[in-house]
Write a protein that holds these residues in place. Structure first.
Motif, short mmCIF file in Angstrom:
data_model
loop_
_atom_site.label_atom_id
_atom_site.label_comp_id
_atom_site.label_asym_id
_atom_site.label_seq_id
_atom_site.Cartn_x
_atom_site.Cartn_y
_atom_site.Cartn_z
N GLN A 52 43.42 38.38 46.06
CA GLN A 52 43.50 37.04 45.46
C GLN A 52 44.23 36.05 46.36
O GLN A 52 44.10 34.84 46.17
N CYS A 100 42.58 35.37 34.32
CA CYS A 100 42.78 35.75 35.72
C CYS A 100 43.20 34.51 36.50
O CYS A 100 42.64 33.44 36.31
N LEU A 101 44.17 34.68 37.38
CA LEU A 101 44.64 33.55 38.18
C LEU A 101 43.54 33.03 39.11
O LEU A 101 43.63 31.90 39.59
N HIS A 142 42.39 45.77 35.25
CA HIS A 142 42.04 44.44 35.75
C HIS A 142 42.41 44.30 37.23
O HIS A 142 41.59 43.84 38.05
N HIS A 146 40.05 44.19 41.01
CA HIS A 146 40.08 43.22 42.12
C HIS A 146 39.90 43.93 43.47
O HIS A 146 39.31 43.36 44.39
N ASN A 178 46.03 37.36 34.86
CA ASN A 178 46.23 38.46 35.81
C ASN A 178 45.60 38.11 37.14
O ASN A 178 44.64 38.65 37.53
NI NI Z 1 42.82 38.73 38.05
#
Ligand code: NI
Length: 178
Positions: A52, A100-101, A142, A146, A178
C-alpha cells in the motif's frame, strides 16, 4: 520516519504479489516498519500492508486497542507480521463491513473465515504462531490479501453491499480502515 503516501485502488502495483523478506532486523526493515506504523496512525487505520506504500515485500502491520465506540470488537495486539502463512481451521465464515486505506471513503460487506491460524515472523525473525477468531482473523485475512494483490472489493459477493461510508452509515462513526 515518515508518513508515506498511500497507493489507491486502480494502481496496478496493488495487484502484484509481494516478495518474501530474506533478511530480518536490518536497518531497512526497521525503517519500513516505522514508516508503516506512522502512516497507519496518521490515517487512523487498523492495518497496513507494505504494497500500500509501494513496497513489494511480504510485510503487514495491524492492531487495534479497546475502542468504546465498538464494544463488540475485541482488541487486536499491535503486530508486525512478515512472510505470513494462513491456515484455515474450518469452513465457517462470517460477513462484516470492511474498509481499506487504499479504497478511501468506502465500505463493503465481506465474507472471511471465522477461525484462523496464522504464522509468520516479527521484524527480528522470531516466529509468530497464533490461532484467532472474529475481528482479529478478519484483519489478518484482509492484510495478507494485499500481499497476494487482492483488495477487499474483489471479495464482495453482492456488489449492492458496497458503497460510500457516509451514505451507508449517515449517523454512525465508521469502523477503521485496513
Ligand atoms: Ni487494506
Amino acid at each position: 520516519m515518515a508518513v508515506r503516501s498511500l497507493l489507491r485502488m486502480g494502481d496496478p502495483f496493488l495487484l502484484q504479489k509481494a516478495e518474501p523478506v530474506l533478511s530480518f532486523d536490518t536497518p531497512e526493515l526497521h525503517e519500513l516498519i516505522a514508516d508503516m506504523r506512522e502512516t497507519m496512525a496518521a490515517h487512523n487505520g487498523a492495518g497496513l500492508a507494505a504494497p500500500q506504500i509501494g513496497v513489494g515485500l511480504q510485510v503487514v502491520i495491524f492492531g487495534m486497542g479497546v475502542n468504546p465506540r465498538y464494544p463488540d470488537a475485541e482488541p487486536v495486539p499491535d503486530t508486525v507480521l512478515i512472510n505470513p502463512e494462513l491456515i484455515t481451521l474450518n469452513e465457517d465464515m462470517d460477513d462484516a463491513w470492511e474498509g481499506c486505506l487504499s479504497v478511501p471513503g468506502m465500505r463493503g460487506w465481506v465474507p472471511r473465515y471465522s477461525h484462523l491460524r496464522y504464522r509468520g515472523f516479527d521484524l527480528h525473525g522470531q516466529l509468530i504462531d497464533r490461532t484467532v477468531t472474529g475481528f482479529h482473523a478478519r484483519v489478518v485475512q484482509h492484510e495478507v490479501d494485499h500481499l497476494q494483490g487482492i483488495l477487499y472489493p474483489m471479495r464482495i459477493r453482492d456488489l449492492r453491499q458496497f458503497g460510500f461510508v457516509d451514505v451507508l452509515f449517515p449517523t454512525m462513526d465508521p469502523a477503521q480502515d485496513n
